[in-house]
Scaffold this active site. Structure first.
Site, PDB file in Angstrom:
ATOM      1  N   SER A 132       0.797  -1.230   0.000  1.00 31.76           N
ATOM      2  CA  SER A 132       0.000   0.000   0.000  1.00 31.76           C
ATOM      3  C   SER A 132       0.829   1.280   0.000  1.00 31.76           C
ATOM      4  CB  SER A 132      -0.969   0.013   1.173  1.00 31.76           C
ATOM      5  OG  SER A 132      -0.292   0.204   2.390  1.00 31.76           O
ATOM      6  N   LYS A 190       0.093   4.818   6.704  1.00 28.92           N
ATOM      7  CA  LYS A 190      -0.516   5.588   5.614  1.00 28.92           C
ATOM      8  C   LYS A 190      -0.038   7.039   5.688  1.00 28.92           C
ATOM      9  CE  LYS A 190      -3.292   2.195   4.373  1.00 28.92           C
ATOM     10  NZ  LYS A 190      -2.509   1.128   3.876  1.00 28.92           N
TER      11      LYS A 190
END
Length: 185
Positions: free
Chosen positions: A32, A76
């Site tokens: 990710s 993230k």
């Protein structure tokens, strides 16, 4: 023996305080955050002083407890803080599905108070705020301040690198940059 036991307990308590409230080190895994971090082999040094969303800026990379899986930790990038407006969904996704691109109000979300909008750098495979919504600041565990790629031949700190916020500038934009931005160049 008692003195050794007390000294050991003090060291253990000091290590616990440092690990929980100052710094932590953990491996980054998964696609990710490609191309910022490789899928495996990267270790991240996290400042726990930024837990609960303290002193974060848009563009910072954070570790957080994944809302859908409370025993898992994710990494993230912050793209929205309380009060910011963010694009929900993946850019281009709505236009390919036939939705009207002029309906911008349907594509924007204001990040609620006490939350952050977190998105992975590799949008096509990231499970992030586009899926589970804004993340409560209480779930943010810290801000990534350094990364390293340990090597058996070159040592654990061979590729140590401080993490920079790509959205933060050290100096203000020039007049020419501001004019070009206003004119859409």
């Amino acid at each position: 023996p008692l003195r050794l036991l007390l000294t050991s307990l003090k060291l253990l308590a000091l290590f616990h305080l440092l690990w929980e409230y100052l710094l932590s080190l953990a491996p980054a895994q998964g696609p990710s955050m490609l191309a910022t971090y490789p899928v495996t082999g990267t270790w991240l040094l996290t400042s726990r002083l930024h837990r609960l969303g303290r002193s974060l800026s848009v563009g910072d990379t954070v570790t957080f407890t994944i809302p859908e899986r409370p025993n898992s930790i994710g990494i993230k990038r912050v793209i929205g803080l309380p009060g910011d407006y963010v694009l929900i969904g993946t850019p281009g996704e709505f236009w390919h599905s036939g939705a009207d691109p002029a309906a911008d109000d349907a594509l924007m979300l204001q990040v609620p108070e006490g939350h952050a909008y977190l998105v992975g750098d590799n949008l096509s495979v990231s499970r992030d705020s586009r899926l589970f919504g804004p993340v409560p600041l209480a779930l943010i565990r810290g801000k990534v301040i350094a990364s390293m790629h340990p090597s058996f031949t070159r040592g654990p700190f061979a590729e140590f690198q401080w993490v920079q916020n790509p959205m933060r500038r050290d100096e203000p934009p020039s007049k020419e940059e501001v004019l070009n931005a206003r004119l859409g160049r």
